[in-house]
Design a protein around this motif. Sequence first.
Motif, mmCIF file in Angstrom:
data_model
loop_
_atom_site.group_PDB
_atom_site.id
_atom_site.type_symbol
_atom_site.label_atom_id
_atom_site.label_comp_id
_atom_site.label_asym_id
_atom_site.label_seq_id
_atom_site.Cartn_x
_atom_site.Cartn_y
_atom_site.Cartn_z
ATOM 1 N N THR A 24 0.834 -1.208 0.000
ATOM 2 C CA THR A 24 0.000 0.000 0.000
ATOM 3 C C THR A 24 0.865 1.253 0.000
ATOM 4 O O THR A 24 0.619 2.194 -0.742
ATOM 5 C CB THR A 24 -0.904 0.023 1.256
ATOM 6 O OG1 THR A 24 -1.438 -1.278 1.424
ATOM 7 C CG2 THR A 24 -2.013 1.013 1.127
ATOM 8 N N ARG A 25 1.909 1.227 0.859
ATOM 9 C CA ARG A 25 2.801 2.397 0.904
ATOM 10 C C ARG A 25 3.456 2.629 -0.439
ATOM 11 O O ARG A 25 3.566 3.743 -0.915
ATOM 12 C CB ARG A 25 3.906 2.204 1.949
ATOM 13 C CG ARG A 25 3.407 2.011 3.354
ATOM 14 C CD ARG A 25 2.737 3.261 3.856
ATOM 15 N NE ARG A 25 3.689 4.300 4.178
ATOM 16 C CZ ARG A 25 3.937 4.696 5.417
ATOM 17 N NH1 ARG A 25 3.305 4.144 6.416
ATOM 18 N NH2 ARG A 25 4.802 5.658 5.653
ATOM 19 N N LYS A 26 3.901 1.527 -1.035
ATOM 20 C CA LYS A 26 4.582 1.647 -2.331
ATOM 21 C C LYS A 26 3.623 2.210 -3.380
ATOM 22 O O LYS A 26 4.003 3.024 -4.206
ATOM 23 C CB LYS A 26 5.085 0.268 -2.781
ATOM 24 C CG LYS A 26 6.425 -0.079 -2.196
ATOM 25 C CD LYS A 26 7.516 0.699 -2.915
ATOM 26 C CE LYS A 26 8.781 0.705 -2.098
ATOM 27 N NZ LYS A 26 9.663 1.816 -2.364
ATOM 28 N N GLN A 27 2.376 1.725 -3.322
ATOM 29 C CA GLN A 27 1.392 2.190 -4.292
ATOM 30 C C GLN A 27 1.176 3.694 -4.147
ATOM 31 O O GLN A 27 1.111 4.423 -5.129
ATOM 32 C CB GLN A 27 0.070 1.435 -4.091
ATOM 33 C CG GLN A 27 -0.947 1.642 -5.206
ATOM 34 C CD GLN A 27 -0.395 1.267 -6.574
ATOM 35 O OE1 GLN A 27 0.191 0.211 -6.733
ATOM 36 N NE2 GLN A 27 -0.548 2.146 -7.551
ATOM 37 N N GLN A 28 1.133 4.149 -2.887
ATOM 38 C CA GLN A 28 0.969 5.592 -2.655
ATOM 39 C C GLN A 28 2.131 6.367 -3.265
ATOM 40 O O GLN A 28 1.943 7.399 -3.895
ATOM 41 C CB GLN A 28 0.910 5.888 -1.155
ATOM 42 C CG GLN A 28 -0.455 5.604 -0.556
ATOM 43 C CD GLN A 28 -0.412 5.600 0.962
ATOM 44 O OE1 GLN A 28 0.659 5.752 1.566
ATOM 45 N NE2 GLN A 28 -1.556 5.406 1.583
ATOM 46 N N GLU A 29 3.320 5.802 -3.071
ATOM 47 C CA GLU A 29 4.511 6.452 -3.627
ATOM 48 C C GLU A 29 4.423 6.522 -5.149
ATOM 49 O O GLU A 29 4.716 7.543 -5.751
ATOM 50 C CB GLU A 29 5.742 5.624 -3.254
ATOM 51 C CG GLU A 29 6.729 6.378 -2.428
ATOM 52 C CD GLU A 29 7.912 5.505 -2.055
ATOM 53 O OE1 GLU A 29 8.416 4.776 -2.924
ATOM 54 O OE2 GLU A 29 8.311 5.546 -0.890
ATOM 55 N N ASP A 54 1.725 6.462 -6.994
ATOM 56 C CA ASP A 54 0.700 7.427 -7.395
ATOM 57 C C ASP A 54 1.246 8.843 -7.362
ATOM 58 O O ASP A 54 1.000 9.640 -8.261
ATOM 59 C CB ASP A 54 -0.517 7.331 -6.463
ATOM 60 C CG ASP A 54 -1.279 6.039 -6.693
ATOM 61 O OD1 ASP A 54 -1.003 5.373 -7.714
ATOM 62 O OD2 ASP A 54 -2.136 5.691 -5.847
ATOM 63 N N GLU A 55 1.993 9.122 -6.283
ATOM 64 C CA GLU A 55 2.576 10.452 -6.125
ATOM 65 C C GLU A 55 3.519 10.751 -7.286
ATOM 66 O O GLU A 55 3.488 11.815 -7.888
ATOM 67 C CB GLU A 55 3.332 10.478 -4.785
ATOM 68 C CG GLU A 55 3.774 11.822 -4.299
ATOM 69 C CD GLU A 55 2.605 12.751 -4.007
ATOM 70 O OE1 GLU A 55 2.804 13.952 -4.181
ATOM 71 O OE2 GLU A 55 1.501 12.268 -3.643
#
Length: 346
Positions: free
Chosen positions: A103-108, A110-111
């Motif tokens: 999830t954290r990686k996905q947020q990164e 997306d950013e």
Amino acid sequence: MLFSPKGIAFVLAGSVAIITTAFLSLIKDTPGSALFVAFSIAFASSFLLFYFSLEFLVFREINKIFTVIDKVKKKDFKLPRKQIVIDTNPLKRLNEEIFAYATRKQQEIDELKKLENFRKEFLANVSHELKTPIFAAQGFIHTLIDGAIDDKSVRDKFLDKAAKSLDGLDALVKDLLTLSQMETGDIKMHYEKFDIGHLTSDIFEQLEEKAEAKRVQLKFDKKMSVPVWAYADRHRITQVMTNLIDNAIKYGREEGKVLVSFDSDKEHLIVSVKDDGPGIEPEHLKRIFERFYRIEKSRSKEQGGTGLGLAIVKHIIEAHRSKVSVTSKMGKGTTFSFKLEKGDNK
Ligand SMILES: Nc1ncnc2c1ncn2[C@@H]1O[C@H](COP(=O)(O)OP(=O)(O)O)[C@@H](O)[C@H]1O
Ligand SMILES: [Mg+2]
């Protein structure tokens, strides 16, 4: 305990031993001692087998995976290590950790995608904005070379237009340079005490011609008492005020009024630039500080705007650890205001 290798091996070995003994008991006349021995041997051997295979083949490997995930997590997010709870299901924990990490990686990601889009859009805008004046100037000059130069009136008109296009190009490149320097932090703010009232009258003088052409009056609020001391970067604040007053003239109404006022609270000076123009619709209001955002593209360009003015204003005011706010009423006018540090006691 249930999810430790020992616990699982115990349960499985127990089941194997019970099934084996149950089968054995089906054979007629099997003595109780034989059943007991069979149970014990089946239990002991399967326990050892399960225990060692779970411990060495599964749990150790899972723990290794944990250690790796942990290292990556610490390195990537600087997260404190969560306490390991010994008897929760390790597979469930593994699943949770991987999920959290993903999830954290996905947020990164997306950013990064957002930034990438922003970069693409910006590049497209810059190229377009640069192309327009170059293309225009090029057109005029080529027409002149191709013979228009012989007709004096046409020549002057075309040269004038080419010069205007190049002036626009110059303004655009200067604004881009300012923006990029502000972003890379190359521009340091030079704080000093100065009279922002006096600075504003100078700007009024500079913009007088432009205002007169539209019969716009440039005025101070009646309550103002001079001098108005501010503590800020004088040069940058000149840029801000010029931009805001220039916008108020350009986008205000004919025969309108531009009013500059200085109020104060305990520590701050509140500067406002108000016009009585047509106003800005709420959907545009949110976006006017974006680079190259213009409400009426053609009108703004014909007024000589680069679309970067307010983006620069925002940057400069934020560099002063403050914020620009804007309020607008359709048909009534628009007010831009921001706070600066007072200069009275400096
Ligand atoms: N006082 C104002 N009244 C109405 N619209 C405004 C006003 N100030 C700015 N705008 C709108 O915001 C846009 C962005 O302003 P700015 O960044 O200074 O660019 P530019 O002046 O080069 O057009 C303008 O194109 C205009 O549409
Ligand atoms: Mg402007």
